[in-house]
Design an enzyme around this catalytic site. Structure first.
Site, short mmCIF file in Angstrom:
data_model
loop_
_atom_site.label_atom_id
_atom_site.label_comp_id
_atom_site.label_asym_id
_atom_site.label_seq_id
_atom_site.Cartn_x
_atom_site.Cartn_y
_atom_site.Cartn_z
N ARG A 166 0.85 -1.19 0.00
CA ARG A 166 0.00 0.00 0.00
C ARG A 166 0.88 1.23 0.00
O ARG A 166 1.76 1.37 0.85
CB ARG A 166 -0.87 0.03 1.26
CG ARG A 166 -2.00 -0.92 1.23
CD ARG A 166 -3.10 -0.54 2.19
NE ARG A 166 -2.67 -0.01 3.47
CZ ARG A 166 -3.50 0.40 4.42
NH1 ARG A 166 -4.80 0.34 4.21
NH2 ARG A 166 -3.07 0.86 5.56
N THR A 208 -1.32 7.47 -0.44
CA THR A 208 -2.63 7.31 -1.10
C THR A 208 -3.40 6.11 -0.55
O THR A 208 -4.62 6.01 -0.75
CB THR A 208 -2.46 7.08 -2.61
OG1 THR A 208 -1.75 5.84 -2.79
CG2 THR A 208 -1.67 8.20 -3.26
N ASP A 216 0.11 -3.48 12.06
CA ASP A 216 0.59 -3.83 10.73
C ASP A 216 0.96 -5.31 10.71
O ASP A 216 1.94 -5.73 11.32
CB ASP A 216 1.81 -2.96 10.37
CG ASP A 216 2.21 -3.15 8.92
OD1 ASP A 216 2.48 -4.30 8.53
OD2 ASP A 216 2.25 -2.15 8.18
N ASP A 267 4.53 -6.34 9.40
CA ASP A 267 5.59 -5.97 10.34
C ASP A 267 5.59 -6.88 11.56
O ASP A 267 6.64 -7.25 12.08
CB ASP A 267 5.42 -4.51 10.79
CG ASP A 267 5.89 -3.53 9.72
OD1 ASP A 267 6.60 -3.96 8.79
OD2 ASP A 267 5.54 -2.34 9.82
#
Ligand code: PRP
Ligand code: URA
Length: 209
Positions: A104, A108, A200, A203
């Site tokens: 991603r 944006t 995340d 991560d």
């Protein structure tokens, strides 16, 4: 309209709560993701067609059942989807594995493709597209489009945690694709992260926080 299935088995809810906890480290996070993927795989494959065939037990002949129809492919969206592959392969060891690489854009929040390698006969397979997080739905929607461009007609999307926004996008863009989640969370924050979510996923799996 796509069908949404929330697989909220107590074992899945218990394990997911541990994953959500910020104090859970990468080793346990990975292990739990693998376990939940296996448990979800049981439900995601519930509708697979069966056929009769004859076998001999040590005592007599019987009409037995075996899975028939299309062969399977598991396609993780890189990176985080990788954490769901081993759990599914332990249920379906002969499934082929394809990879779609998307990240991603941090500004944006739109997906950017950087890799795609699929089994050559993917069009003839039932595909389980896997990614722990369904946030805006942009990544999953693009991956589904990619699979359809390659001729795949039978796809199931399996994610761990989804946001209503992501579910809506898949229902709009790909109404033919059933969605399987372990939890449907509340909403997205200003950075398009799922709340309450688990942070995340990539991560946390790979220790790159
Ligand atoms: C995460 C996640 C999904 C995507 C979901 O990947 O694993 O692929 O974001 O967000 P969306 O529904 O808004 O598209 P990320 O882009 O962080 O890449 P990574 O797996 O390599 O960490
Ligand atoms: N990607 C993640 O890993 N987590 C989110 O909450 C949203 C997107």
């Amino acid at each position: 309209m796509a069908q949404l299935h929330v697989i909220d088995h107590p074992l899945i809810q218990h394990k997911l709560s541990i994953m959500r906890n910020q104090n859970t480290g990468s080793k346990d996070f990975r292990q739990l993701l693998e376990e939940i993927s296996m448990l979800m795989g049981y439900e995601v494959t519930r509708e697979l067609p069966l056929e009769d065939y004859t076998i001999k037990t040590p005592l007599c002949t019987m009409n037995a059942k075996r899975i028939s129809g299309k062969k399977l492919a598991i396609v993780p969206i890189l990176r985080a989807g990788l954490g769901m592959v081993d759990g599914l392969l332990s249920l379906m060891p002969v499934a082929k594995v394809g990879h779609i690489g998307l990240y991603r854009d941090p500004d944006t929040h739109l997906p950017v493709e950087y890799y795609c390698k699929l089994p050559p006969d993917v069009a003839n397979r039932t595909v389980l597209l896997v990614d722990p997080m369904l946030a805006t739905g942009g990544s999953a929607s693009d991956a589904l489009t990619k699979l359809k461009e390659r001729g795949v007609t039978d796809i199931r999307l399996m994610c761990l945690v989804g946001a209503p926004e992501g579910v809506k996008k898949i229902e709009e863009d790909h109404p033919d694709v059933p969605i399987y989640l372990a939890a449907l969370d509340e909403k997205l924050n200003d950075h398009a992260y799922i709340l309450p979510g688990l942070g995340d996923a990539g991560d946390r799996i790979f220790g790159t926080l």
